[in-house]
Design an enzyme around this catalytic site. Structure first.
Site, short mmCIF file in Angstrom:
data_model
loop_
_atom_site.label_atom_id
_atom_site.label_comp_id
_atom_site.label_asym_id
_atom_site.label_seq_id
_atom_site.Cartn_x
_atom_site.Cartn_y
_atom_site.Cartn_z
N THR A 134 74.85 84.36 -38.07
CA THR A 134 75.18 84.56 -36.66
C THR A 134 75.58 85.99 -36.36
O THR A 134 75.25 86.52 -35.30
CB THR A 134 76.35 83.61 -36.27
OG1 THR A 134 75.88 82.27 -36.44
CG2 THR A 134 76.78 83.80 -34.84
N ASP A 172 68.90 82.48 -41.14
CA ASP A 172 70.02 81.58 -40.86
C ASP A 172 70.40 81.03 -42.24
O ASP A 172 69.52 80.64 -43.02
CB ASP A 172 69.52 80.45 -39.95
CG ASP A 172 70.64 79.54 -39.50
OD1 ASP A 172 71.33 78.96 -40.38
OD2 ASP A 172 70.82 79.38 -38.29
N SER A 173 71.68 81.00 -42.57
CA SER A 173 72.04 80.64 -43.95
C SER A 173 71.74 79.19 -44.29
O SER A 173 71.81 78.80 -45.44
CB SER A 173 73.49 80.99 -44.25
OG SER A 173 74.36 80.06 -43.70
N SER A 174 71.36 78.39 -43.29
CA SER A 174 70.91 77.02 -43.60
C SER A 174 69.60 77.06 -44.37
O SER A 174 69.20 76.05 -44.96
CB SER A 174 70.70 76.21 -42.31
OG SER A 174 71.79 76.38 -41.48
N THR A 234 77.64 81.55 -41.88
CA THR A 234 78.80 80.79 -42.36
C THR A 234 78.42 79.44 -42.97
O THR A 234 79.16 78.92 -43.80
CB THR A 234 79.80 80.54 -41.21
OG1 THR A 234 79.12 79.85 -40.15
CG2 THR A 234 80.39 81.83 -40.69
N ASP A 235 77.27 78.88 -42.55
CA ASP A 235 76.97 77.50 -42.94
C ASP A 235 76.95 77.29 -44.46
O ASP A 235 77.45 76.29 -44.96
CB ASP A 235 75.63 77.04 -42.33
CG ASP A 235 75.75 76.84 -40.83
OD1 ASP A 235 76.89 76.76 -40.32
OD2 ASP A 235 74.71 76.77 -40.15
N THR A 260 85.92 76.76 -48.58
CA THR A 260 85.08 75.76 -47.92
C THR A 260 85.04 76.09 -46.43
O THR A 260 86.05 76.53 -45.89
CB THR A 260 85.71 74.36 -48.09
OG1 THR A 260 85.69 74.05 -49.48
CG2 THR A 260 84.96 73.28 -47.36
N GLN A 285 86.42 63.42 -52.70
CA GLN A 285 86.02 63.61 -51.30
C GLN A 285 87.18 64.20 -50.49
O GLN A 285 86.98 64.67 -49.37
CB GLN A 285 85.63 62.26 -50.67
CG GLN A 285 84.32 61.72 -51.20
CD GLN A 285 83.99 60.33 -50.68
OE1 GLN A 285 84.60 59.83 -49.73
NE2 GLN A 285 83.03 59.68 -51.30
N CYS A 286 88.40 64.13 -51.04
CA CYS A 286 89.55 64.69 -50.32
C CYS A 286 89.47 66.21 -50.34
O CYS A 286 89.08 66.80 -51.35
CB CYS A 286 90.86 64.28 -50.98
SG CYS A 286 91.16 62.53 -50.88
N1 ASP Z 1 73.74 78.86 -38.69
C1 ASP Z 1 74.46 80.10 -38.90
C2 ASP Z 1 74.23 80.52 -40.33
O1 ASP Z 1 74.83 79.96 -41.21
C3 ASP Z 1 75.91 79.91 -38.62
C4 ASP Z 1 76.77 81.13 -38.77
O2 ASP Z 1 76.39 82.17 -39.24
O3 ASP Z 1 77.95 81.05 -38.35
O4 ASP Z 1 73.46 81.40 -40.58
#
Ligand code: ASP
Length: 346
Positions: A17, A61-63, A93-94, A170, A282-283
């Site tokens: 982002t 996009d990091s996804s 961030t993802d 996380t 999972q916690c």
């Molecule tokens: N979808 C974005 C990514 O991970 C989200 C971000 O950067 O905040 O690239």
């Protein structure tokens, strides 16, 4: 670097982002180039640093992150290691916590800062958090201890008010500027008017350590998230996934799972076939303590390894790393219960 020399920092831009702009047709955010990003941070010139940059192509996009992208980042660090005092990785961030964990394992012998940051709002937006995050990350990458050695000697995530150990962090929020947290480890620094380092929490590289990068990450690993109602057929199907070598089992509470015989049998069969099963909770806070309940104890008895308080992100990337080294199942299982980069507590 001598104490009076200008710090030399390498920015590695991968996308996210922070560097995105709106697609004029759809309004959806999409990655854009580094020149656009840096044009929006004129204050960077006020830092008395020498700043170089490289971009991984194309910015993503990091996804869309895959182990090949981690290799590209590691290569950029390796190739520029001797010439730079520190590294700032700009990243979405993802999957930032996965990348931070992966890099911490791949960069064996690291003794310089690798600070990963990004933002929730693109750098071109008026209220962006990207400018502050980038500048603070650069300052942290340049920070020194009294003896002149780097203040940070590990992979860390800087986001808004905190610096976190990369393999302990996380993503906890899709909205808040404080988007990351370590639930089982203190912050490495608190950022307010000043940058206050937590000296007790920072990693100290072994004296004379030399960077020894490992590129191979084995993707033959899966997550198995327990839920009430999981059937034997589904469980066996997942454990029989072709090629799978390691399973990160996301269990309940202190490392518990069903006590049904079919469940234990399915896990035992997989372990006997050489599959490594790592138990993580999972916690978000606390960790696996299989001695606490019979249900957890039965899993431990059939060979499930305790991940203690490791994050899921660190667990899966550590498995990829260990299998990538070509180790056999038993050695991988042993290494999983031993901290190698400060990723779990004993
Ligand atoms: N979808 C974005 C990514 O991970 C989200 C971000 O950067 O905040 O690239």
């Amino acid at each position: 670097m001598g104490t009076n020399a200008k710090p030399r920092i390498l920015i590695i831009y991968t996308g996210g982002t922070i560097g995105m702009i709106e697609n004029p047709d759809t309004g959806a955010l999409q990655p854009f180039d580094f020149d656009h990003l840096i044009d929006n941070v004129p204050k960077i010139k006020m830092l008395k640093f020498t700043i170089d940059h490289v971009s991984t192509e194309p910015p993503i996009d990091s996804s869309d992150m895959v182990p090949e992208n981690w290799q590209e980042i590691v290569r950029a660090i390796h190739d520029n290691y001797d010439r730079h005092d520190g590294f700032v990785v700009l990243h979405g961030t993802d999957t930032m916590a996965y990348t931070a964990s992966a890099l911490s394992f791949m960069l064996d012998g690291l003794n310089k800062p690798v600070i990963i940051t990004g933002s929730q709002l693109p750098i071109g937006e008026v209220r962006t958090d990207g400018e502050e995050n980038l500048i603070t990350a650069l300052q942290i990458a340049a920070a020194r201890r009294k003896d002149g050695s780097p203040m940070v000697q590990e992979v860390a995530i800087l986001f808004e008010n905190y610096l976190w150990r990369g393999n302990r962090a996380t993503k906890i929020s899709a909205d808040n500027f404080n988007a990351f947290k370590s639930n089982n480890y203190p912050s490495l620094a608190k950022i307010g008017l000043g940058i206050h380092f937590n000296h007790d929490a920072l990693w100290c590289a072994a004296p004379g350590s030399k960077l020894n990068v490992k590129y191979e990450m084995d993707p033959n690993v899966i997550f198995l998230n327990l839920f009430p109602g999981l059937t034997e057929i589904t469980l066996r199907h997942l454990l029989n996934t072709p090629g799978v070598k390691g399973v990160v089992l996301k269990s309940y509470g202190a490392g518990n799972g069903p006590s049904a015989q079919w469940f234990i049998d399915a896990l035992s069969d997989a372990i006997q076939r050489g599959i490594v099963v790592l138990n993580v909770s999972q916690c978000v806070n606390g960790g696996v303590n299989t001695r606490r309940y019979v249900t957890g104890d039965r899993m431990a008895a059939c060979g499930v390894v305790s991940g203690r308080d490791i994050t899921s992100e660190a667990a899966i990337t550590k498995m990829m790393y260990l299998f990538g080294l070509g180790l056999d199942s038993q050695t991988v299982a042993e290494a999983l219960s031993t901290p190698i980069r400060g990723e779990l507590s004993l």
